[in-house]
Design a protein around this motif. Structure first.
Motif, PDB file in Angstrom:
ATOM      1  N   ARG A   1     -55.639 -60.580 -15.176  1.00  0.00           N
ATOM      2  CA  ARG A   1     -55.781 -62.054 -15.104  1.00  0.00           C
ATOM      3  C   ARG A   1     -56.494 -62.532 -16.365  1.00  0.00           C
ATOM      4  O   ARG A   1     -57.289 -61.788 -16.966  1.00  0.00           O
TER       5      ARG A   1
ATOM      6  N   MET B   1     -69.707 -59.130 -13.586  1.00  0.00           N
ATOM      7  CA  MET B   1     -71.150 -59.401 -13.582  1.00  0.00           C
ATOM      8  C   MET B   1     -71.720 -59.254 -14.997  1.00  0.00           C
ATOM      9  O   MET B   1     -72.492 -60.095 -15.463  1.00  0.00           O
TER      10      MET B   1
ATOM     11  N   SER C   1     -67.868 -60.547  -2.017  1.00  0.00           N
ATOM     12  CA  SER C   1     -67.915 -61.182  -0.698  1.00  0.00           C
ATOM     13  C   SER C   1     -67.704 -62.692  -0.826  1.00  0.00           C
ATOM     14  O   SER C   1     -67.186 -63.327   0.085  1.00  0.00           O
TER      15      SER C   1
ATOM     16  N   ALA D   1     -58.288 -62.473  -1.440  1.00  0.00           N
ATOM     17  CA  ALA D   1     -59.443 -62.728  -2.312  1.00  0.00           C
ATOM     18  C   ALA D   1     -59.073 -62.446  -3.765  1.00  0.00           C
ATOM     19  O   ALA D   1     -59.415 -63.213  -4.673  1.00  0.00           O
TER      20      ALA D   1
HETATM   21  O1   DC Z   1     -65.294 -56.072  -4.473  1.00  0.00           O
HETATM   22  P1   DC Z   1     -64.341 -56.621  -3.408  1.00  0.00           P
HETATM   23  O2   DC Z   1     -63.210 -55.683  -3.069  1.00  0.00           O
HETATM   24  O3   DC Z   1     -65.064 -57.105  -2.208  1.00  0.00           O
HETATM   25  O4   DC Z   1     -63.672 -57.925  -4.083  1.00  0.00           O
HETATM   26  C1   DC Z   1     -62.601 -58.612  -3.484  1.00  0.00           C
HETATM   27  C2   DC Z   1     -61.751 -59.268  -4.582  1.00  0.00           C
HETATM   28  O5   DC Z   1     -62.520 -60.300  -5.215  1.00  0.00           O
HETATM   29  C3   DC Z   1     -61.329 -58.333  -5.710  1.00  0.00           C
HETATM   30  O6   DC Z   1     -60.023 -57.796  -5.534  1.00  0.00           O
HETATM   31  C4   DC Z   1     -61.355 -59.180  -6.928  1.00  0.00           C
HETATM   32  C5   DC Z   1     -62.261 -60.312  -6.607  1.00  0.00           C
HETATM   33  N1   DC Z   1     -63.541 -60.260  -7.341  1.00  0.00           N
HETATM   34  C6   DC Z   1     -63.573 -60.830  -8.578  1.00  0.00           C
HETATM   35  O7   DC Z   1     -62.545 -61.292  -9.065  1.00  0.00           O
HETATM   36  N2   DC Z   1     -64.740 -60.907  -9.269  1.00  0.00           N
HETATM   37  C7   DC Z   1     -65.860 -60.396  -8.764  1.00  0.00           C
HETATM   38  N3   DC Z   1     -66.988 -60.483  -9.467  1.00  0.00           N
HETATM   39  C8   DC Z   1     -65.836 -59.750  -7.501  1.00  0.00           C
HETATM   40  C9   DC Z   1     -64.656 -59.699  -6.815  1.00  0.00           C
END
Ligand code: DC
Length: 227
Positions: free
Chosen positions: A187, A132, A38, A99
């Motif tokens: 990435r 995480m 988010s 995002a």
């Molecule tokens: O989990 P989500 O679909 O809401 O996440 C949206 C985008 O954010 C996802 O395509 C990759 C990025 N994202 C990220 O790079 N690292 C995270 N810890 C969470 C999400």
């Protein structure tokens, strides 16, 4: 992160059900939630459709200065940007794609790191995302990585959208999910990856309740809790 705060990390690709599992498990435990995706979605919404992805310092500044607030009530998570409830607005496919592009920028990830770490508060944290267990909470006591085939995840997303009355195309959803997986996994900055010490659960043939039951069993064992 204070090392005595229990942290459970739940990582995995888009559409695997992390968000739902995170909410249900956190509710059972009475722990805090970090929906890290988010934050990237909020940044995408703040930056807008005409964002210049090459203007890294502007995006990193925006990431640091975002006025955001999370309110959990009755098992649901309310997300606010500059005082406005954007819980629904950040969930569109377009915001998710933007995002994912913004999340590939290392300076943006760095700018959001402290904000994420600050979620680790007593009595505990369930953190959901992509990195995480590898980057944000590498010392977490329990790391779980949820997977499911792209076809199965697209079917779930399709069902969700249909239930909301949104028209969707299953094969297009599958392709979009595969593209997002590809971008998130390849990435260079904190790619989507299971930590070496993560427990992998393939949810392809499991219901949400079955996934939660497996997660809760692992939590009870690892944190010596009886919930
Ligand atoms: O989990 P989500 O679909 O809401 O996440 C949206 C985008 O954010 C996802 O395509 C990759 C990025 N994202 C990220 O790079 N690292 C995270 N810890 C969470 C999400």
């Amino acid at each position: 992160m204070s090392s005595n705060i229990p942290v459970l990390t739940l990582d995995g690709p888009s559409g695997v059900g992390k968000g739902t599992v995170c909410l249900l498990v956190a509710k059972k435990l009475g722990w805090h939630i970090l929906d890290s995706g988010s934050l990237y979605r909020l940044l995408a919404l703040s930056a807008g459709d005409n964002v210049d992805l090459g203007n890294v310092s502007q995006l990193a500044g925006l990431a640091r200065d975002m006025q955001i607030e999370y309110v959990t009530s009755g098992g649901a998570l309310g997300i606010y940007l500059r005082g406005e409830n954007v819980s629904e607005a950040i969930r569109t496919e377009a915001t998710g794609v933007l995002a994912s592009k913004i999340a590939a920028i290392p300076e943006v990830r760095q700018a959001l790191l402290d904000k994420q770490k600050a979620f680790a508060q007593a009595p505990g944290l369930v953190a959901d995302g992509r990195d995480m267990g590898t980057t944000v909470f590498p010392e977490a006591a329990l790391k779980i990585f949820l997977t499911a085939s792209a076809e199965e995840r697209a079917k779930r997303r399709y069902k969700q959208l249909k239930e909301k009355g949104v028209s969707a195309n299953l094969s297009q959803l599958t392709v979009e999910l595969q593209e997002r997986d590809e971008r998130d996994s390849t990435r260079s900055a904190s790619p989507l990856l299971a930590a070496d010490d993560a427990i992998v659960i393939d949810t392809s043939t499991l219901s949400i309740d079955e996934v939660c039951a497996q997660v809760m069993q692992l939590v009870e064992q690892r944190f010596k809790l009886k919930v």
